[in-house]
Design a protein around this motif. Sequence first.
Motif, PDB file in Angstrom:
ATOM      1  N   THR A  62      -1.450  10.628   6.307  1.00  0.00           N
ATOM      2  CA  THR A  62      -0.358  11.331   7.078  1.00  0.00           C
ATOM      3  C   THR A  62      -0.903  11.706   8.534  1.00  0.00           C
ATOM      4  OG1 THR A  62       0.644  12.215   5.028  1.00  0.00           O
ATOM      5  CG2 THR A  62       1.402  13.072   7.255  1.00  0.00           C
ATOM      6  N   ASN A  63      -0.300  11.485   9.598  1.00  0.00           N
ATOM      7  CA  ASN A  63      -0.536  11.879  11.024  1.00  0.00           C
ATOM      8  C   ASN A  63      -1.913  11.155  11.486  1.00  0.00           C
ATOM      9  OD1 ASN A  63       1.937  13.264  11.201  1.00  0.00           O
ATOM     10  ND2 ASN A  63       0.781  14.939  10.176  1.00  0.00           N
ATOM     11  N   SER A  64      -2.102   9.663  10.777  1.00  0.00           N
ATOM     12  CA  SER A  64      -3.599   9.475  11.342  1.00  0.00           C
ATOM     13  C   SER A  64      -3.285   7.858  11.255  1.00  0.00           C
ATOM     14  CB  SER A  64      -4.668   9.584  10.696  1.00  0.00           C
ATOM     15  OG  SER A  64      -5.887   9.158  10.873  1.00  0.00           O
ATOM     16  N   GLY A  65      -3.859   7.136  12.235  1.00  0.00           N
ATOM     17  CA  GLY A  65      -3.907   5.796  12.000  1.00  0.00           C
ATOM     18  C   GLY A  65      -5.182   5.169  11.517  1.00  0.00           C
ATOM     19  N   PHE A  66      -5.970   5.966  10.963  1.00  0.00           N
ATOM     20  CA  PHE A  66      -7.094   5.608  10.216  1.00  0.00           C
ATOM     21  C   PHE A  66      -7.105   5.982   8.880  1.00  0.00           C
ATOM     22  CE2 PHE A  66      -8.234   6.561  14.720  1.00  0.00           C
ATOM     23  CZ  PHE A  66      -8.735   5.257  15.026  1.00  0.00           C
ATOM     24  N   GLN A  67      -7.451   5.028   7.774  1.00  0.00           N
ATOM     25  CA  GLN A  67      -7.286   5.399   6.189  1.00  0.00           C
ATOM     26  C   GLN A  67      -8.586   6.027   6.133  1.00  0.00           C
ATOM     27  OE1 GLN A  67      -7.225   1.140   5.020  1.00  0.00           O
ATOM     28  NE2 GLN A  67      -5.292   1.549   4.558  1.00  0.00           N
ATOM     29  N   ALA A  68      -8.336   6.632   4.809  1.00  0.00           N
ATOM     30  CA  ALA A  68      -9.618   7.308   4.001  1.00  0.00           C
ATOM     31  C   ALA A  68     -10.110   6.283   3.094  1.00  0.00           C
ATOM     32  CB  ALA A  68      -9.158   8.534   3.198  1.00  0.00           C
ATOM     33  N   PHE A  69     -11.327   6.388   2.764  1.00  0.00           N
ATOM     34  CA  PHE A  69     -11.808   5.370   1.976  1.00  0.00           C
ATOM     35  C   PHE A  69     -12.454   6.417   0.689  1.00  0.00           C
ATOM     36  CE2 PHE A  69     -15.726   6.035   4.553  1.00  0.00           C
ATOM     37  CZ  PHE A  69     -16.668   6.159   3.474  1.00  0.00           C
ATOM     38  N   LYS A  70     -12.765   5.651  -0.611  1.00  0.00           N
ATOM     39  CA  LYS A  70     -13.437   6.243  -1.666  1.00  0.00           C
ATOM     40  C   LYS A  70     -14.159   5.033  -2.282  1.00  0.00           C
ATOM     41  CE  LYS A  70     -11.234   6.224  -5.731  1.00  0.00           C
ATOM     42  NZ  LYS A  70     -10.406   6.730  -6.921  1.00  0.00           N
ATOM     43  N   ALA A  71     -15.567   5.494  -2.335  1.00  0.00           N
ATOM     44  CA  ALA A  71     -16.559   4.538  -2.868  1.00  0.00           C
ATOM     45  C   ALA A  71     -16.959   5.140  -4.129  1.00  0.00           C
ATOM     46  CB  ALA A  71     -17.781   4.400  -2.096  1.00  0.00           C
ATOM     47  N   VAL A  72     -17.237   4.119  -5.295  1.00  0.00           N
ATOM     48  CA  VAL A  72     -17.278   4.816  -6.502  1.00  0.00           C
ATOM     49  C   VAL A  72     -18.629   3.622  -6.816  1.00  0.00           C
ATOM     50  CG1 VAL A  72     -16.882   4.886  -8.863  1.00  0.00           C
ATOM     51  CG2 VAL A  72     -15.288   5.448  -7.067  1.00  0.00           C
ATOM     52  N   ALA A  73     -19.748   4.530  -7.085  1.00  0.00           N
ATOM     53  CA  ALA A  73     -21.211   3.526  -7.285  1.00  0.00           C
ATOM     54  C   ALA A  73     -21.851   4.038  -8.520  1.00  0.00           C
ATOM     55  CB  ALA A  73     -21.748   3.557  -6.138  1.00  0.00           C
ATOM     56  N   GLU A  74     -22.518   2.844  -9.355  1.00  0.00           N
ATOM     57  CA  GLU A  74     -23.489   3.163 -10.254  1.00  0.00           C
ATOM     58  C   GLU A  74     -24.677   2.801  -9.903  1.00  0.00           C
ATOM     59  OE1 GLU A  74     -22.212   4.744 -13.209  1.00  0.00           O
ATOM     60  OE2 GLU A  74     -20.081   4.375 -12.739  1.00  0.00           O
ATOM     61  N   LEU A  75     -25.682   4.228  -9.665  1.00  0.00           N
ATOM     62  CA  LEU A  75     -27.108   3.686  -8.984  1.00  0.00           C
ATOM     63  C   LEU A  75     -27.855   4.150  -9.994  1.00  0.00           C
ATOM     64  CD1 LEU A  75     -26.291   6.092  -5.849  1.00  0.00           C
ATOM     65  CD2 LEU A  75     -25.716   3.650  -6.331  1.00  0.00           C
ATOM     66  N   ALA A  76     -28.939   2.909  -9.843  1.00  0.00           N
ATOM     67  CA  ALA A  76     -30.099   2.951 -10.919  1.00  0.00           C
ATOM     68  C   ALA A  76     -31.137   3.820 -10.335  1.00  0.00           C
ATOM     69  CB  ALA A  76     -30.452   1.412 -10.997  1.00  0.00           C
TER      70      ALA A  76
END
Length: 245
Positions: A62-76
Amino acid sequence: MTITRAQGFTGILARLLGALMILILPLAGTAIDHPPLPAEDAEAWTLRKQDDNIRIYTMDQTNSGFQAFKAVAELAVPIENLMAVMINPESCKEWVHNCSESFAFGQSDFHDRYAYSVNDMPWPVTDRDYVLRIRTRGNADTGEVFMDLNAVPGMRTEVGSRVRVDRSDTLYRFTPDGNRTQMVWIQHTDPNGALPGWLVNNLLVDIPIKSIQALESVAKEETYQGYRLQWSDDGKLTGVVPAER
């Protein structure tokens, strides 16, 4: 191989976005005049890309031209190694895409600290800098560690040759699983300057992938071996210390 003008322009834009997406930490005792980060389990997340062990989602804000992101990772790599990287105030240069300078400043402790960092921008764009407040907490029952990062631009004098980013909110959640760790990274940055939102939104999915891949690699280096999480008797995370302590 011949590089067309369009390809060269796309490459510059990709570097530009990478320089803007710093890692980096909600904010205690300071008013926040913009919406909080979206919930990790919000239904509006849209899967944009999957690269082996990393999934990237985005969501309009809302009120932003830029999206949020979510990264989900399984790290060894064990959570202890990852946290040894994360508490190093200079490690931004080792794994955050295009971070060229990073250091701690001011009075701080493990739970509440400040960091300054610079993102190297491709010419002729001016370098961006960040002033961040970083809070770290843990859950002894699950072994999880959370890091909240927020831009606090007024905490440090601006540098004339750099553009100060005044809005950047980030959450990291690390969950141990034996010698592996699940990492969840949620971020929304509203960068200063004339960058079109549609372009940034089309490119930003690659930036966390590159950074997470680098983080996993750096956490396996000898420098970050031999650490443990230190918990108090009442179940609070109090530090990341050498294993022999």
